[in-house]
Design a protein around this motif. Structure first.
Motif, mmCIF file in Angstrom:
data_model
loop_
_atom_site.group_PDB
_atom_site.id
_atom_site.type_symbol
_atom_site.label_atom_id
_atom_site.label_comp_id
_atom_site.label_asym_id
_atom_site.label_seq_id
_atom_site.Cartn_x
_atom_site.Cartn_y
_atom_site.Cartn_z
ATOM 1 N N PHE A 75 0.938 -1.125 0.048
ATOM 2 C CA PHE A 75 -0.284 -0.354 0.261
ATOM 3 C C PHE A 75 0.931 1.122 0.150
ATOM 4 C CE2 PHE A 75 -2.254 -3.508 1.936
ATOM 5 C CZ PHE A 75 -3.568 -3.582 1.303
ATOM 6 N N LEU A 76 0.422 2.395 -0.775
ATOM 7 C CA LEU A 76 1.311 3.507 -0.674
ATOM 8 C C LEU A 76 0.505 4.583 0.207
ATOM 9 C CD1 LEU A 76 2.272 4.077 -4.482
ATOM 10 C CD2 LEU A 76 3.089 3.399 -2.825
ATOM 11 N N GLN A 77 1.016 5.491 1.200
ATOM 12 C CA GLN A 77 0.942 6.398 1.572
ATOM 13 C C GLN A 77 0.883 7.720 0.928
ATOM 14 O OE1 GLN A 77 2.542 6.277 5.060
ATOM 15 N NE2 GLN A 77 1.275 4.651 6.596
ATOM 16 N N ASP A 78 -0.316 8.412 1.347
ATOM 17 C CA ASP A 78 0.016 9.949 1.137
ATOM 18 C C ASP A 78 1.338 10.354 0.701
ATOM 19 O OD1 ASP A 78 -2.793 9.910 0.781
ATOM 20 O OD2 ASP A 78 -3.238 10.662 2.706
ATOM 21 N N ASP A 79 1.814 10.431 2.222
ATOM 22 C CA ASP A 79 3.231 10.918 1.789
ATOM 23 C C ASP A 79 4.437 9.903 0.945
ATOM 24 O OD1 ASP A 79 3.783 8.525 3.767
ATOM 25 O OD2 ASP A 79 4.169 9.660 5.139
ATOM 26 N N GLY A 80 4.063 8.773 0.203
ATOM 27 C CA GLY A 80 5.034 7.927 -0.755
ATOM 28 C C GLY A 80 5.436 6.309 -0.194
ATOM 29 N N LYS A 81 5.065 6.639 1.521
ATOM 30 C CA LYS A 81 5.991 5.291 1.939
ATOM 31 C C LYS A 81 5.060 4.138 1.091
ATOM 32 C CE LYS A 81 7.734 7.420 6.215
ATOM 33 N NZ LYS A 81 8.321 7.797 7.366
ATOM 34 N N VAL A 82 5.971 3.039 1.286
ATOM 35 C CA VAL A 82 5.846 1.873 1.009
ATOM 36 C C VAL A 82 5.256 0.931 2.783
ATOM 37 C CG1 VAL A 82 5.625 -0.229 -0.333
ATOM 38 C CG2 VAL A 82 6.412 1.992 -0.588
ATOM 39 N N LEU A 83 3.543 0.632 2.592
ATOM 40 C CA LEU A 83 3.485 -0.701 3.505
ATOM 41 C C LEU A 83 3.417 -1.982 3.114
ATOM 42 C CD1 LEU A 83 0.826 1.644 5.380
ATOM 43 C CD2 LEU A 83 2.873 1.613 5.823
ATOM 44 N N GLY A 84 4.061 -2.561 3.704
ATOM 45 C CA GLY A 84 4.427 -3.793 3.093
ATOM 46 C C GLY A 84 5.048 -4.367 1.822
ATOM 47 N N LYS A 85 5.420 -5.377 1.687
ATOM 48 C CA LYS A 85 6.456 -6.033 0.548
ATOM 49 C C LYS A 85 5.606 -7.283 0.057
ATOM 50 C CE LYS A 85 10.550 -8.924 0.164
ATOM 51 N NZ LYS A 85 11.613 -9.093 0.496
ATOM 52 N N PRO A 86 5.540 -6.545 -1.463
ATOM 53 C CA PRO A 86 3.995 -7.282 -2.326
ATOM 54 C C PRO A 86 4.948 -8.577 -2.541
ATOM 55 C CG PRO A 86 5.779 -5.918 -4.007
ATOM 56 C CD PRO A 86 5.514 -5.652 -2.331
ATOM 57 N N GLY A 87 3.959 -9.338 -2.414
ATOM 58 C CA GLY A 87 4.331 -11.338 -3.009
ATOM 59 C C GLY A 87 4.242 -11.243 -4.492
ATOM 60 N N GLN A 88 4.571 -12.027 -5.013
ATOM 61 C CA GLN A 88 4.634 -12.770 -6.046
ATOM 62 C C GLN A 88 3.203 -13.564 -6.304
ATOM 63 O OE1 GLN A 88 7.592 -14.897 -7.703
ATOM 64 N NE2 GLN A 88 8.266 -13.817 -9.462
ATOM 65 N N ALA A 89 2.528 -13.989 -7.235
ATOM 66 C CA ALA A 89 0.693 -14.026 -7.116
ATOM 67 C C ALA A 89 1.942 -15.856 -7.349
ATOM 68 C CB ALA A 89 0.491 -13.852 -8.372
ATOM 69 N N GLN A 90 0.621 -16.659 -6.881
ATOM 70 C CA GLN A 90 0.979 -18.218 -6.663
ATOM 71 C C GLN A 90 0.310 -18.807 -6.711
ATOM 72 O OE1 GLN A 90 2.815 -19.276 -4.252
ATOM 73 N NE2 GLN A 90 5.287 -17.834 -4.112
ATOM 74 N N ASP A 91 -0.351 -20.127 -7.764
ATOM 75 C CA ASP A 91 -0.987 -20.891 -8.571
ATOM 76 C C ASP A 91 -1.211 -21.695 -7.732
ATOM 77 O OD1 ASP A 91 -3.026 -21.954 -9.959
ATOM 78 O OD2 ASP A 91 -2.016 -22.554 -11.327
ATOM 79 N N SER A 92 -2.716 -22.449 -6.839
ATOM 80 C CA SER A 92 -3.013 -23.196 -5.880
ATOM 81 C C SER A 92 -4.499 -23.711 -6.387
ATOM 82 C CB SER A 92 -2.850 -22.322 -4.538
ATOM 83 O OG SER A 92 -3.739 -21.668 -4.750
ATOM 84 N N PRO A 93 -4.604 -24.950 -6.031
ATOM 85 C CA PRO A 93 -5.848 -24.967 -6.736
ATOM 86 C C PRO A 93 -6.936 -24.773 -5.630
ATOM 87 C CG PRO A 93 -5.110 -26.764 -4.196
ATOM 88 C CD PRO A 93 -3.874 -25.399 -5.667
ATOM 89 N N PRO A 94 -8.387 -24.462 -6.429
ATOM 90 C CA PRO A 94 -9.507 -23.755 -6.274
ATOM 91 C C PRO A 94 -9.963 -24.169 -4.885
ATOM 92 C CG PRO A 94 -10.248 -24.363 -8.119
ATOM 93 C CD PRO A 94 -8.505 -24.871 -7.864
#
Length: 149
Positions: A75-94
């Motif tokens: 997530f991006l805050q108004d001041d430009g800081k990034v919250l969290g670390k984006p993870g790669q999409a992973q395929d899993s069974p439904p």
């Protein structure tokens, strides 16, 4: 002679007026039937749209297109800081959607191989209540890159 002509003219005028009103009535009836048919078609199309936009239908269509669920978001805050670390999409069974199938599957897998601590047991007081061991606590993960406002 003049009276006969006036009466005949009036009678023909009334006949023409009555014919025009009946023609309008038939047109109105035809348009009402057409409106009913189009309303039914609209409801059918709206039902198809609702079914196609349901979450499970969207997921199925996305999987058909080769898409997989996304990873952890950042997530991006108004001041430009990034919250969290984006993870790669992973395929899993439904995940199974039907609650009856899910319960049947859980009962089949839980009965033969369930540990004694996971099975419900009557409380020592004998009042008929059931006591279930709690699940192990989940480890909280703090988002990287700062704290939320």
């Amino acid at each position: 002679m003049l009276v006969v002509v006036l009466l005949s003219g009036g009678l023909l005028g009334l006949l023409m007026l009555n014919t025009a009103l009946n023609e309008g009535s038939f047109e109105l009836s035809r348009l009402q039937k057409q409106t009913t048919g189009q309303t039914d078609q609209l409801q059918t199309l709206q039902q198809q749209i609702d079914q196609a936009s349901a979450p499970d239908a969207l997921e199925r269509r996305a999987r058909e297109l080769g898409m997989v669920p996304g990873g952890d978001p950042a997530f991006l805050q108004d001041d430009g800081k990034v919250l969290g670390k984006p993870g790669q999409a992973q395929d899993s069974p439904p995940v199974k959607r039907s609650s009856t199938e899910l319960w049947q599957q859980q009962n089949r897998t839980a009965q033969p191989s369930a540990p004694a601590s996971a099975a419900p047991s009557p409380s020592p007081t004998g009042d008929g209540t059931v006591q279930i061991d709690p699940a192990p606590p989940a480890t909280p993960s703090a988002p990287a890159g700062g704290s939320p406002r």
